[in-house]
Design a protein around this motif. Sequence first.
Motif, mmCIF file in Angstrom:
data_model
loop_
_atom_site.group_PDB
_atom_site.id
_atom_site.type_symbol
_atom_site.label_atom_id
_atom_site.label_comp_id
_atom_site.label_asym_id
_atom_site.label_seq_id
_atom_site.Cartn_x
_atom_site.Cartn_y
_atom_site.Cartn_z
ATOM 1 N N THR A 177 39.439 44.587 56.954
ATOM 2 C CA THR A 177 40.236 44.256 55.755
ATOM 3 C C THR A 177 40.738 45.637 55.130
ATOM 4 O O THR A 177 39.880 46.396 55.052
ATOM 5 C CB THR A 177 39.904 43.248 54.917
ATOM 6 O OG1 THR A 177 38.552 43.654 54.479
ATOM 7 C CG2 THR A 177 39.618 41.973 55.733
ATOM 8 N N PRO A 178 41.890 45.549 54.420
ATOM 9 C CA PRO A 178 42.339 46.813 53.846
ATOM 10 C C PRO A 178 42.025 47.048 52.564
ATOM 11 O O PRO A 178 41.223 46.309 51.975
ATOM 12 C CB PRO A 178 44.019 46.384 53.731
ATOM 13 C CG PRO A 178 44.213 45.120 53.778
ATOM 14 C CD PRO A 178 43.152 44.498 54.449
ATOM 15 N N ASP A 179 41.949 48.427 52.222
ATOM 16 C CA ASP A 179 41.977 48.624 50.917
ATOM 17 C C ASP A 179 42.469 47.946 49.741
ATOM 18 O O ASP A 179 43.727 47.620 50.015
ATOM 19 C CB ASP A 179 42.211 50.217 50.766
ATOM 20 C CG ASP A 179 41.602 50.873 49.545
ATOM 21 O OD1 ASP A 179 40.582 50.349 48.965
ATOM 22 O OD2 ASP A 179 42.109 52.002 48.819
ATOM 23 N N GLY A 180 41.933 47.896 48.599
ATOM 24 C CA GLY A 180 42.402 46.731 47.683
ATOM 25 C C GLY A 180 42.234 45.279 47.577
ATOM 26 O O GLY A 180 42.353 44.450 46.731
ATOM 27 N N TRP A 181 41.729 44.648 48.845
ATOM 28 C CA TRP A 181 41.096 43.504 48.930
ATOM 29 C C TRP A 181 39.775 43.261 48.688
ATOM 30 O O TRP A 181 38.841 44.042 48.664
ATOM 31 C CB TRP A 181 41.189 43.103 50.437
ATOM 32 C CG TRP A 181 42.480 42.626 51.233
ATOM 33 C CD1 TRP A 181 43.842 43.302 50.530
ATOM 34 C CD2 TRP A 181 42.655 41.835 52.198
ATOM 35 N NE1 TRP A 181 44.918 42.598 51.493
ATOM 36 C CE2 TRP A 181 43.968 41.655 52.328
ATOM 37 C CE3 TRP A 181 41.963 41.129 52.940
ATOM 38 C CZ2 TRP A 181 45.024 40.864 53.242
ATOM 39 C CZ3 TRP A 181 42.761 40.357 54.077
ATOM 40 C CH2 TRP A 181 44.107 40.264 53.781
ATOM 41 N N LEU A 182 39.573 42.260 47.651
ATOM 42 C CA LEU A 182 38.238 41.986 47.186
ATOM 43 C C LEU A 182 38.106 40.600 48.002
ATOM 44 O O LEU A 182 38.584 39.539 47.597
ATOM 45 C CB LEU A 182 38.349 41.546 45.769
ATOM 46 C CG LEU A 182 38.678 42.865 45.106
ATOM 47 C CD1 LEU A 182 38.575 42.435 43.621
ATOM 48 C CD2 LEU A 182 37.566 43.885 45.338
ATOM 49 N N VAL A 183 37.321 40.424 49.295
ATOM 50 C CA VAL A 183 37.167 39.448 50.168
ATOM 51 C C VAL A 183 36.203 38.503 49.260
ATOM 52 O O VAL A 183 34.909 38.812 49.166
ATOM 53 C CB VAL A 183 36.647 39.595 51.362
ATOM 54 C CG1 VAL A 183 36.360 38.244 52.391
ATOM 55 C CG2 VAL A 183 37.736 40.503 52.231
ATOM 56 N N GLN A 184 36.273 37.357 48.981
ATOM 57 C CA GLN A 184 35.586 36.420 48.262
ATOM 58 C C GLN A 184 34.811 35.441 49.258
ATOM 59 O O GLN A 184 33.500 34.616 48.840
ATOM 60 C CB GLN A 184 36.311 35.491 47.175
ATOM 61 C CG GLN A 184 36.854 36.533 46.228
ATOM 62 C CD GLN A 184 35.960 37.368 45.470
ATOM 63 O OE1 GLN A 184 34.858 37.166 45.329
ATOM 64 N NE2 GLN A 184 36.737 38.317 44.600
#
Length: 674
Positions: free
Chosen positions: A211-218
Amino acid sequence: MKRYSPFLFRFLPALLFIGLLSTAVSHPSATLQLQAQHAGLSAEDVVAVRTVSAAVMSPDGRHVAYTVTRPPLEDADRARSTVELFIVAAGGGDPVPVITHPQSASAPQWLPDGRLAFTARLTDHSNQVQVYAVNAAAENLEKLTNAETGVMQFAVSADGSTLIYRSRDAETEEQRQRRSLGYDMMVFSDAPRAIRLFAQPLDTPESRALTPDGWLVQDFAVSPNGDEAIVRKTTNPLADYDLMFSELHRVNLNTGAHSLLTETAGKLGAIRYSPDGAQIAFLGAKVFSDPLPQRIFVLNRDGSNVRDITPDDYHGTIEWIGWKDNRNIWFTAVESTRTTLNEIAATGGRISRIAGGELEIFSGISPDARGRTFAAAVNQRTHPGEAFVGSFRNGTFTRLTHHNSWLSERSLGRQETVRWYASDGHWMEGVLVYPVGYEEGERYPLAVLPHGGPEGVDLDGWNTRALYPVHFLAANGYVVFMPNYRGSAGRGSWFTMANHRDLGGREFEDVLLGIDFLEDKGLIDPDRVGMSGTSYGGYFSAWAGTRHSYRFAAAITFAGLSNWISFTGTTDIPVEMMHTHWDLSIFDNMGQYWDRSPVAHLENARTPILVATGLADERVHPEQAIQLYNFLRLREVPTDLILYPRQPHGLLERAHQLDFMARVLDWFDTYLKD
């Protein structure tokens, strides 16, 4: 109420302890009844309880892995609980330890090769939380990951070849150096370190970010063939964004390509692929202002044909979902004060009950691969969570573990669900516990213990814990009442939204009418009624002791709201509070926010109010307790302020838990008995 946001006020403890707490940190008198009468539950018993919180069935149905919270059994500096991991035969037998105190483990799940995987911080292997695996005999420990900042969640592809996990990006070397020099400011506009999804073949320690930079996978779910995942993500670390503004995206696990799955509104919950991977089910909110993700949504893998399959007339709160097959979905739900396991077609329609609705309380299940049996953590009126095995065929439960066998030597008060009617004709329910040694015809002092949320719920199972010491109070001569007022879970979206635009109004009237019901039954003395609650339950307690002071002889508030305006300006969840609880922006009607604040009704306050909170609370800032205490003191209302260092939105340390229960009993005994 949820997790993570930057600490805003780490400077508070030093400021608050200067002068303000000269008496607050003193201990209750030596005469306090820490030991309960009538051989009931003592405060020490309450903090000694072990609780099974997760139980996972092996695919072949032969073993159950489970976690059990082990409290510290003696006073120690800042002693906290650990979580142990065991494996037990599904047919019964002695549990085999996998991870025990002083280590902790979590998230057990069985691998396709029959091993048990879990997360733990085992310092002999890594200083970070990693994924480990053992065989079914709890032998041959193997570390599966080497994530630099640790593993937050993991899953394994159906063929067992690839491990998928989420982990936070490490600090850069420059960031580490600046922090070591004291440049540790928290700047809210700075971009957060990403929480990424990683893929790692199980035959190699090398992983790659998906997943890319800036994503916060919850949260995430992996497709059965392992080619993609559905990811719930945010881009802002504040708790409000996790609760209210997260999105569902499809991520190709081979290329990293991603796209929005579907538009959603409000809170989101569990995500599940159908066995063939063609459909996806998830829990979501009915509307943006729904306090809970309690509806089942189903859609095609490409995001088309989205439908809410939850019947409009279903009066329950769905907590867990899983696919039975490609056409039908299992789900567990809270229904009133009980819990159930049910089945519904993926196209919607009639709900069929499989198990539950009786004395077994559970929040989710773990089925075997053939859909014959399942494991669950189950509590009942007489014991906290233990590992059970259930049958899909006849809906029966069989208990596997007995981690609190000593409870059989304690006398517990009789417990039941009670029902009364609100002023608008809707029925209300709550859980009632009688005093140990109850005698028919005698009227007892009443301790009302309202739950938090307000979308929490009290179930007719085991409810005793440090902040809600139900059986401890019953052992000391109190009737204990836990009302599920409008706004509570367990009755569907309509009920959780029934207090909108009226917080502290009819929902509190529901509680007052419940007290009247108990008086009419001849159980309680209406002149000896007290209330103690935490969080939103703490708001109720402060509201009871101010706006409704004429009805209450004592009140205790822990982490409770006292001023809706300043609370909105200091909490980490202002958006969630405004939209899912108030359904009314503070900027649209600040007057109502003030009118429903306990500190706005001090002119008639006479009720002695004990005020307590944790100093590390981000949800309900300690200033809420401080201002209530100061205003009560200025009005010469009996009060005291207890601030617990290091404690968040709750009490984690044994000494603090014991101290709070002692103060609760002393406060109630002083003003409801003496």
